[in-house]
Design an enzyme around this catalytic site. Structure first.
Site, short mmCIF file in Angstrom:
data_model
loop_
_atom_site.label_atom_id
_atom_site.label_comp_id
_atom_site.label_asym_id
_atom_site.label_seq_id
_atom_site.Cartn_x
_atom_site.Cartn_y
_atom_site.Cartn_z
N GLU A 153 0.90 -1.15 0.00
CA GLU A 153 0.00 0.00 0.00
C GLU A 153 0.93 1.19 0.00
O GLU A 153 1.47 1.57 1.04
CB GLU A 153 -0.88 0.04 1.26
CG GLU A 153 -1.94 -1.02 1.34
CD GLU A 153 -3.09 -0.80 0.38
OE1 GLU A 153 -3.21 0.30 -0.18
OE2 GLU A 153 -3.87 -1.75 0.21
ZN LIG Z 1 -6.36 -0.97 -3.72
#
Ligand SMILES: [Zn+2]
Length: 662
Positions: free
Chosen positions: A613
């Site tokens: 992320e």
């Molecule tokens: Zn995503």
């Protein structure tokens, strides 16, 4: 994009979607967050436990969605009271024993921070405080938060790493119930330091956010310039395309309204059609629908006095029954169908797509760039794939930047030459190009692909921003269809898993790569935002929080050691440290994500499947708070994120280069 609550659009018509905005929600606990997921809320991948036990999660919501989430316990974080941790009752604290699981410090560009994970025999009832001593006489104290997920106590931690003035050296964790434990503080991530870049190492190849067309052009260009080091792979499944059927809403919702939808896509003639409802101007006339050129005319029925009597349901039925009409009709979702329709002037149908005409409306090709000296299956394969989620604009830049670094430095950098000698890299910058186009040109918060699986009652154009399949919930391992948590069977949900596993070409393309190139042993699924580094298991069943099987301790150690090495490479770019509490299995550090791709790669193919992320929170030294970066930060920030996670991706390729099958 702004994080402020949306203002309702003025004079929005029945075909206009309600504006949505990116907000931070506050919910009382993780169970409430799971209820948000189950309700179909469009949650981002940024989740932050708070000192008072509540959880903050960023979400994309409209005003009416927010109102619907309030009964589930959600409020806007900006309107939630900031209760100080001292406000918690300490009277009934049970006697307990404490185990410190991890105590680490790190130095980022914002200074020194401390992160501690501990558990108490009194579980979530325990009230834990950490005090620490550090270099140069520094010391401090902070409250821990109990981490409870699906009813299971997972330990205590800080809600976010705590600023520490200087390097913390030792900690004491004390409990209100009398428990106490001490530990030395180790450095994080403390992985292998990246090689010092050789003189002339080239980087920084991305200058703007890129559309799918620009990304494909870039990939083709790289292949043209480096034909000996690359193959261009056109993946076998074309997407449905950046296109929609053309529609019009006739009448006045909520009552007496009909939705007319073209059989053809808007770009294939649907947008040229019009539809009108006319008063025949005479008594006792029948309801009839007919076509003249590109105009559909519905002549409404009248009674003996000449009054109009056709209901919405009758109008829709007449359109659908008439032979040879190029449209279908349905009653508007809020209309039971009994309202009598009034005449309506000719209204042109519209697919409501705003991209310029040079953006293709055809099914899209998804490209992979294969990079390596020996692209014959004899070398360890690494798959990097980004933008499964359309709005995550930074993620394709990470893979493009990494591809460029590998190719441009091959001639001049020894370390890069070793990587390309020893590995076989597959890069897919954009898995979901249709959604990406929609995010660029129509609705910047689009997460899913563009394929609408909703029934007619959920298919009027005002709902068009909620259609589509969450590509990263459409895979087969641990899917919602198998009873796992975090995907939805509701076609309007932000995490809609699709009508079946692998129903979408976007997910089938990723699995095709794993199927076809069995030398792939490592995969990185690039997402944004929040600053996480994760691996399987990524899903659990609600009953008993039974996760997909845990990796063996040896595998777990390999995941973690590799993560620390890769995180060192990320730090080296601009001092961004991925938090230790956000480095780990998806189910432990984020939430259950049923049917995600990393799980399928790991459980079905034995591929070490990681998730980035990108876009770690930024520390605001004035407010002394961590702040989210969002999906589409100003390019200056997105560029930095691309640089640091491209370095991380190249570090993963380095791990693959040194990997020997065990
Ligand atoms: Zn995503």
């Amino acid at each position: 994009m702004g994080a402020q609550p949306s203002t309702p659009a003025v004079a929005a018509g029945p075909a206009d979607p309600e504006p949505a905005s990116l907000v931070t929600l506050s919910v009382p606990d993780r169970a409430a967050m799971e209820r948000l997921v189950a309700s179909g809320a469009d949650l981002t991948e940024r989740v932050r436990p708070q000192a008072d036990g509540s959880v903050q999660v960023d979400a994309v919501v409209t005003e009416s969605q927010l109102e619907a989430l309030r009964p589930l316990g959600a409020t806007l974080a900006s309107e939630a009271p900031q209760s100080p941790p001292q406000a918690r009752a300490k009277a009934a604290a049970p006697q307990d024993q404490i185990v410190i699981e991890r105590a680490v410090w790190y130095e980022s560009r914002d200074g020194y921070f401390l992160s501690v994970e501990a558990s108490s025999s009194a579980a979530q009832a325990a009230d834990l405080t950490v005090s620490w001593r550090g270099k140069k006489g520094t010391s401090g104290q902070a409250e821990m938060v109990a981490y409870v997920d699906a009813g299971q106590y997972l330990g205590h931690q800080f809600s976010t790493p705590v600023p520490a003035g200087n390097q913390p050296q030792s900690i004491t964790v004390t409990s209100a119930g009398g428990g106490q434990a001490e530990a030395k503080v180790r450095q994080w991530p403390d992985g292998d330091r990246p090689d010092r870049a050789s003189r002339g190492y080239q980087k920084d190849f991305v200058t703007q956010y890129m559309t799918p067309a620009q990304l494909n052009e870039r990939v083709k260009d790289l292949h043209r310039r480096y034909p000996k080091l690359t193959d261009l792979i056109t993946l076998p499944y074309k997407t449905n395309g950046y296109r929609r059927h053309a529609q019009a809403v006739l009448g006045t919702p909520p009552a007496a309204a009909v939705v007319v939808t073209s059989d053809a896509y808007g770009s294939e003639g649907g947008n040229d059609l019009s539809v009108e409802l006319v008063d025949p101007g005479a008594p006792d006339r029948p309801l009839q629908a007919s076509l003249d050129g590109k105009l559909v005319t519905v002549s409404l029925a009248t009674d003996a006095s000449g009054a109009l009597v056709s209901t919405a349901a009758q109008v829709a039925a007449a359109i659908n029954a008439a032979a040879g009409l190029p449209v279908k009709a349905s009653v508007y979702r809020t209309d039971p169908g009994a309202g009598v329709m009034a005449p309506a002037p000719a209204t042109q149908l519209d697919d409501f797509l705003n991209a310029p005409a040079d953006v293709s409306r055809e099914p899209a090709e998804v490209l992979a760039l294969r990079i390596g000296v020996h692209r014959d299956g004899s070398r360890t394969g690494v798959l990097a794939y980004s933008q499964e989620h359309a709005r995550e604009w930074v993620t394709p830049l990470v893979s493009i930047e990494a591809a460029e670094r590998l190719l441009r430095n091959y001639a001049g950098d020894k370390a890069t030459r070793k990587l390309l000698e020893r590995t076989d890299v597959f890069i897919v910058p954009v898995v979901n190009p249709d959604g990406a186009n929609y995010s660029f040109y129509d609705f910047n918060s689009q997460r899913k692909n563009m394929t609408n699986h909703c029934p007619p009652q959920q298919s009027d154009p005002a709902l068009r921003n909620q259609w589509g399949v969450d590509v990263n919930r459409n895979y087969a391992a641990g899917s919602v269809h198998d009873g796992y948590v975090g995907g939805s069977t509701n076609c309007q949900s932000g995490s809609y898993a699709g009508p079946a596993e692998h129903s979408e070409p976007e997910s089938r393309n990723v699995m095709w790569l794993a199927d076809t190139y069995r030398n792939i042993k490592f995969a990185m699924n690039v997402h944004s935002y929040g600053g996480y580094f994760m691996w399987p298991p990524g899903a659990y069943q609600a009953e008993g929080r039974v996760t997909l099987p845990r990796p063996t301790p040896e595998e777990e150690e390999f995941f973690l050691d590799s993560a620390r090495t890769i995180e060192e490479a990320i730090v080296a770019e601009r001092g961004t440290v991925i938090w230790p509490q956000q480095t780990g299995p998806v189910t432990d550090v984020l939430y259950s994500a049923a049917g995600n791709s990393a799980d399928e790669l790991w459980y079905d193919y034995g591929i070490y499947g990681w998730d980035f992320e990108v876009g770690a929170d930024l520390w605001n030294s004035e407010t002394r708070r961590w702040e989210p970066v969002g999906f589409q930060p100003p390019f200056s920030e997105g560029h930095q994120e691309a640089m640091e996670f491209a370095a991380g991706l190249i570090s993963l390729i380095g791990i693959a280069a040194d990997y020997r099958d065990r």
